[in-house]
Write a protein that holds these residues in place. Structure first.
Motif, PDB file in Angstrom:
ATOM      1  N   PHE A 194       0.843  -1.194   0.000  1.00 64.28           N
ATOM      2  CA  PHE A 194       0.000   0.000   0.000  1.00 64.28           C
ATOM      3  C   PHE A 194       0.877   1.243   0.000  1.00 64.28           C
ATOM      4  CE2 PHE A 194       0.663  -1.003   4.491  1.00 64.28           C
ATOM      5  CZ  PHE A 194       0.949   0.219   5.058  1.00 64.28           C
ATOM      6  N   ASN A 195       0.322   2.313  -0.522  1.00 61.93           N
ATOM      7  CA  ASN A 195       1.019   3.598  -0.559  1.00 61.93           C
ATOM      8  C   ASN A 195       0.386   4.572   0.427  1.00 61.93           C
ATOM      9  OD1 ASN A 195       2.907   2.847  -2.593  1.00 61.93           O
ATOM     10  ND2 ASN A 195       1.298   3.077  -4.126  1.00 61.93           N
ATOM     11  N   ASN A 196      -0.910   4.806   0.286  1.00 57.57           N
ATOM     12  CA  ASN A 196      -1.631   5.695   1.192  1.00 57.57           C
ATOM     13  C   ASN A 196      -2.671   4.861   1.928  1.00 57.57           C
ATOM     14  OD1 ASN A 196      -3.828   7.523   2.103  1.00 57.57           O
ATOM     15  ND2 ASN A 196      -2.527   9.111   1.208  1.00 57.57           N
ATOM     16  N   LEU A 197      -2.464   4.643   3.219  1.00 60.93           N
ATOM     17  CA  LEU A 197      -3.317   3.727   3.970  1.00 60.93           C
ATOM     18  C   LEU A 197      -4.755   4.232   4.071  1.00 60.93           C
ATOM     19  CD1 LEU A 197      -3.402   1.074   5.485  1.00 60.93           C
ATOM     20  CD2 LEU A 197      -2.687   2.285   7.557  1.00 60.93           C
ATOM     21  N   LYS A 224       3.922   0.807  11.617  1.00 55.78           N
ATOM     22  CA  LYS A 224       3.526   1.911  12.499  1.00 55.78           C
ATOM     23  C   LYS A 224       2.253   2.584  11.994  1.00 55.78           C
ATOM     24  CE  LYS A 224       8.162   3.066  14.216  1.00 55.78           C
ATOM     25  NZ  LYS A 224       9.163   4.156  14.355  1.00 55.78           N
ATOM     26  N   GLU A 225       2.164   2.732  10.667  1.00 60.60           N
ATOM     27  CA  GLU A 225       0.955   3.329  10.086  1.00 60.60           C
ATOM     28  C   GLU A 225      -0.258   2.444  10.340  1.00 60.60           C
ATOM     29  OE1 GLU A 225       1.325   4.906   6.039  1.00 60.60           O
ATOM     30  OE2 GLU A 225       3.464   4.380   6.137  1.00 60.60           O
ATOM     31  N   LEU A 226      -0.078   1.137  10.169  1.00 56.23           N
ATOM     32  CA  LEU A 226      -1.179   0.207  10.395  1.00 56.23           C
ATOM     33  C   LEU A 226      -1.676   0.292  11.836  1.00 56.23           C
ATOM     34  CD1 LEU A 226       0.401  -2.822   8.513  1.00 56.23           C
ATOM     35  CD2 LEU A 226      -1.551  -1.496   7.717  1.00 56.23           C
ATOM     36  N   GLU A 227      -0.749   0.297  12.767  1.00 56.20           N
ATOM     37  CA  GLU A 227      -1.131   0.362  14.181  1.00 56.20           C
ATOM     38  C   GLU A 227      -1.839   1.679  14.502  1.00 56.20           C
ATOM     39  OE1 GLU A 227       2.638  -0.293  15.961  1.00 56.20           O
ATOM     40  OE2 GLU A 227       2.654  -2.441  15.510  1.00 56.20           O
ATOM     41  N   LYS A 228      -1.363   2.763  13.901  1.00 57.47           N
ATOM     42  CA  LYS A 228      -1.997   4.062  14.119  1.00 57.47           C
ATOM     43  C   LYS A 228      -3.431   4.061  13.610  1.00 57.47           C
ATOM     44  CE  LYS A 228      -1.295   9.012  13.197  1.00 57.47           C
ATOM     45  NZ  LYS A 228      -0.424  10.005  12.503  1.00 57.47           N
ATOM     46  N   ASN A 229      -3.695   3.292  12.545  1.00 57.37           N
ATOM     47  CA  ASN A 229      -5.037   3.217  11.967  1.00 57.37           C
ATOM     48  C   ASN A 229      -5.850   2.053  12.528  1.00 57.37           C
ATOM     49  OD1 ASN A 229      -4.216   5.357  10.272  1.00 57.37           O
ATOM     50  ND2 ASN A 229      -5.450   4.562   8.580  1.00 57.37           N
TER      51      ASN A 229
END
Length: 281
Positions: A194-197, A224-229
């Motif tokens: 993925f580029n933009n979650l 980190k992005e996944l966990e934030k979302n």
């Protein structure tokens, strides 16, 4: 014993061998799957051991991705064991790329430990369920969804294009360039990259998917992005790893090893090795 690289002309001998050692309906019982997995030297090869009757007694497969020869589909009959045959087959694969492995079973892990391979943190799998689903559970989330219109697949990466050519696999690329496997029969989008979650989630839910998952290395900073979302590690969810058929409480347990040290920045992708093939999903 003769060890060599297999070719398409060996298919009948390979079929006999695979039918003998693998469960019913295993992907390698299908010639088209074998040709996809091993027929193109850019992406993988089969290495075989033959006895005096020209019958296959041992097999080592290698999937070529990320500059690594990922060792898969290893099996030796009793006749081959303890004679150095495996080392000879591994050497054939090593002629292409340095060796690595994922998804090794207990026997495989014991073998790699004896061979002094390096074992890294297991791969991780993140899961997110469509937030519009009320009272989500296995029955109402891992269920068939209809009317999914896959976007026109445009893939520039040769390796990913090859992965999407896998027999029976349905893949797509979204507007933001994210790529995925579609498993509508169990309601899921299985993300490859993925580029933009935020865009990925918006598109997935709009298309009608009930859940998504993503498999990667523990050192992948995109985690980190996944966990934030609010994506969670799969054992904190109820979406099984194996879904063909659905196996309740079956979660991601994929070992990651290499013969030689790897760069600390190296990240394992879903289409490396065979942990992302359609038969494993």
């Amino acid at each position: 014993m003769i060890t060599r690289e297999a070719t398409n002309a060996d298919w009948k001998k390979l079929e006999t061998f695979f039918l003998k050692i693998y469960r019913k309906n295993h992907p390698l019982h299908n010639q088209k799957f074998w040709e996809w997995q091993y027929g193109n030297p850019k992406f993988g090869r089969s290495f075989i051991c033959l006895n005096e009757n020209d019958e296959i007694e041992g097999h080592v497969g290698a999937n070529f991705q990320g500059g690594i020869a990922w060792i898969i589909n290893v099996y030796l009959t009793e006749e081959c064991r303890g004679k150095g045959i495996l080392a000879r087959l591994y050497a054939l694969a090593r002629n292409y790329y340095p060796l690595g492995a994922t998804a090794a079973n207990e026997a495989g892990l014991g073998l790699y430990r004896n061979m002094r391979w390096i074992r890294y943190h297991n791969l991780v799998r993140y899961v997110k369920i469509n937030p519009t689903i009320k009272n989500p559970n296995l029955l109402n989330v891992c269920t068939t969804i209809n009317d999914i219109n896959l976007p026109k697949t445009i893939i520039l990466e040769e390796n990913l294009k090859h992965y999407f050519d896998q027999p029976l696999l349905k893949g797509g690329v979204l507007n933001d360039g994210s790529s995925f496997i579609s498993q509508e029969e169990v309601g899921g989008m299985r993300v490859i990259k993925f580029n933009n979650l935020d865009d990925l989630e918006h598109q997935a839910w709009k298309m009608g998917y009930n859940w998504m998952d993503y498999v990667t290395s523990w050192n992948d900073l995109q985690s980190k992005e996944l966990e934030k979302n609010n994506w969670v590690l799969d054992y904190k969810s109820f979406i099984p790893w194996r879904l063909n058929p659905v196996e309740k409480d079956n979660f991601c347990d994929i070992s990651f090893l290499s013969e030689q040290p790897m760069d600390k920045e190296f990240v394992v992708k879903r289409y490396f090795s065979d942990h992302g093939r359609v038969g494993s999903l």
